[in-house]
Design a protein around this motif. Structure first.
Motif, short mmCIF file in Angstrom:
data_model
loop_
_atom_site.label_atom_id
_atom_site.label_comp_id
_atom_site.label_asym_id
_atom_site.label_seq_id
_atom_site.Cartn_x
_atom_site.Cartn_y
_atom_site.Cartn_z
N TRP A 154 -13.61 66.41 53.22
CA TRP A 154 -13.22 66.78 54.59
C TRP A 154 -12.23 65.78 55.18
N ARG A 155 -12.43 64.49 54.91
CA ARG A 155 -11.49 63.47 55.41
C ARG A 155 -10.08 63.71 54.84
N GLU A 156 -10.01 64.11 53.57
CA GLU A 156 -8.70 64.40 52.96
C GLU A 156 -8.07 65.64 53.61
N PHE A 157 -8.90 66.59 53.97
CA PHE A 157 -8.40 67.78 54.66
C PHE A 157 -7.81 67.40 56.02
N LEU A 158 -8.51 66.52 56.73
CA LEU A 158 -8.02 66.08 58.04
C LEU A 158 -6.70 65.35 57.90
N THR A 159 -6.56 64.56 56.84
CA THR A 159 -5.30 63.86 56.58
C THR A 159 -4.17 64.85 56.32
N ALA A 160 -4.45 65.87 55.53
CA ALA A 160 -3.43 66.89 55.24
C ALA A 160 -2.98 67.58 56.52
N ARG A 161 -3.93 67.81 57.42
CA ARG A 161 -3.58 68.43 58.71
C ARG A 161 -2.69 67.50 59.53
N GLU A 162 -3.07 66.22 59.56
CA GLU A 162 -2.27 65.24 60.32
C GLU A 162 -0.85 65.15 59.77
N GLU A 163 -0.71 65.33 58.46
CA GLU A 163 0.61 65.26 57.83
C GLU A 163 1.43 66.54 58.00
N GLY A 164 0.80 67.57 58.57
CA GLY A 164 1.51 68.82 58.81
C GLY A 164 1.62 69.73 57.61
N ARG A 165 0.88 69.42 56.55
CA ARG A 165 0.93 70.26 55.34
C ARG A 165 0.01 71.47 55.49
N VAL A 166 -0.92 71.39 56.41
CA VAL A 166 -1.77 72.53 56.79
C VAL A 166 -1.89 72.50 58.32
N ARG A 167 -1.94 73.68 58.92
CA ARG A 167 -2.00 73.72 60.39
C ARG A 167 -3.44 73.63 60.90
N ALA A 168 -4.35 74.18 60.13
CA ALA A 168 -5.77 74.12 60.51
C ALA A 168 -6.59 73.97 59.24
N VAL A 169 -7.79 73.40 59.38
CA VAL A 169 -8.66 73.18 58.22
C VAL A 169 -10.05 73.73 58.51
N GLY A 170 -10.71 74.18 57.45
CA GLY A 170 -12.04 74.74 57.63
C GLY A 170 -12.81 74.73 56.33
N VAL A 171 -13.87 75.53 56.30
CA VAL A 171 -14.76 75.57 55.15
C VAL A 171 -15.10 77.02 54.81
N SER A 172 -15.74 77.21 53.67
CA SER A 172 -16.19 78.52 53.25
C SER A 172 -17.54 78.36 52.56
N ASN A 173 -18.44 79.29 52.82
CA ASN A 173 -19.77 79.29 52.20
C ASN A 173 -20.60 78.06 52.58
N TYR A 174 -20.37 77.51 53.77
CA TYR A 174 -21.17 76.40 54.31
C TYR A 174 -22.26 76.96 55.21
N ASP A 175 -23.40 76.26 55.28
CA ASP A 175 -24.39 76.61 56.29
C ASP A 175 -24.20 75.67 57.48
N LEU A 176 -24.94 75.93 58.55
CA LEU A 176 -24.73 75.14 59.77
C LEU A 176 -25.07 73.67 59.57
N GLY A 177 -26.02 73.39 58.70
CA GLY A 177 -26.37 71.99 58.40
C GLY A 177 -25.22 71.26 57.72
N ASP A 178 -24.55 71.95 56.79
CA ASP A 178 -23.38 71.37 56.12
C ASP A 178 -22.27 71.08 57.13
N ILE A 179 -22.08 72.01 58.06
CA ILE A 179 -21.04 71.85 59.09
C ILE A 179 -21.38 70.68 60.00
#
Length: 265
Positions: free
Chosen positions: A124-149
């Motif tokens: 997730w930290r790497e995803f946030l870095t990619a967003r900060e760098e502008g390589r992705v506009r938004a970041v999220g997850v798939s197949n997570y439960d609320l505890g994982d989130i």
């Protein structure tokens, strides 16, 4: 509101940066020329949201179809996903995805499934870095439960914009949807028809009342719940009709009847 050919499909705003249409086109299990043709058909039919993933092996075809369609890049919302076994190789995987898609950035990048225990926060930290760098506009997850989130939020202070999960009327869980909304996480549903009996008398009756097919009733139900939905098809006629969600609105009573299908599993 996102405009589609003669249609109006509402959008949700992700963190104030990206408008995500509530109706998208899914490409799971479609490869090669079939993927290219299906995406061309979808864009022609008015879809402005495409969903792919590294795991699907079709990013190059999706990107080529988008380029060849003539639809401006900034009018189409593009999602791809990182396989959990690529934990630790996030940057290289995103490089490969962007190169295959032929894009400078994607609108949404998802962790496809929770990686093995203890690795989720690092990814997730790497995803946030990619967003900060502008390589992705938004970041999220798939197949997570609320505890994982909650773990991601607790460790980083940053919530996923989206959680893409298997969804449909028979899987409807008002508490689960409310839990996501309380956290500011958009629910996106996949496999809306695989999880639904389109011959269910409730759906066929409501469809007949509105002069549409049961599949569109299911899609309209998602849209009215403000749950993003990504139907998939390789049939041009079906791709087109799935996008025709204007012209009818489900009543509160009909929505409640469809919600109640979950209690009959």
């Amino acid at each position: 509101m996102g405009k589609m050919e003669g249609m109006t499909i509402p959008s949700v705003t992700l963190g104030g940066v990206a408008e995500m249409p509530l109706l998208g086109f899914g490409t799971w299990q479609i490869r090669g020329d079939a993927a290219y043709e299906a995406v061309r058909e979808a864009l022609e039919a008015g879809y402005r949201h495409l969903d792919t993933a590294t795991m699907y092996g079709n990013e190059a075809e999706v990107g080529r179809a988008l380029r060849d369609s003539g639809v401006p890049r900034d009018e189409v919302f593009v999602t791809t996903k990182l396989p959990p076994d690529r934990a630790g190789r996030e940057r290289a995987t995103l490089d490969q995805s962007l190169a295959a898609l032929g894009l400078d950035a994607v609108d949404l990048w998802l962790i496809h499934w929770p990686p093995s225990r203890g690795k989720s926060v690092a990814v997730w930290r790497e995803f946030l870095t990619a967003r900060e760098e502008g390589r992705v506009r938004a970041v999220g997850v798939s197949n997570y439960d609320l505890g994982d989130i909650d773990e991601l939020i607790a460790e980083t202070g940053e919530k996923p914009a989206v959680n893409q999960i298997r969804f449909g009327p028979t899987l409807y869980d008002a508490k689960l949807v409310a839990g996501h909304r309380e956290r500011g996480v958009v629910v996106e549903g996949y496999s809306p028809f695989k999880t639904t009996n389109l011959h269910d008398p409730v759906l066929t009756r409501i469809a007949t009342a509105h002069g549409v097919d049961p599949a569109r009733v299911v899609l309209r139900w998602h849209v009215q719940h403000e749950i993003v939905v990504i139907p998939k098809s390789v049939t041009p006629e079906r791709i087109a009709t799935n996008a025709q969600l204007d012209g009818f609105v489900l009543t509160n009573e009909e929505m409640a009847e469809i919600d109640a299908l979950a209690g009959r599993r």
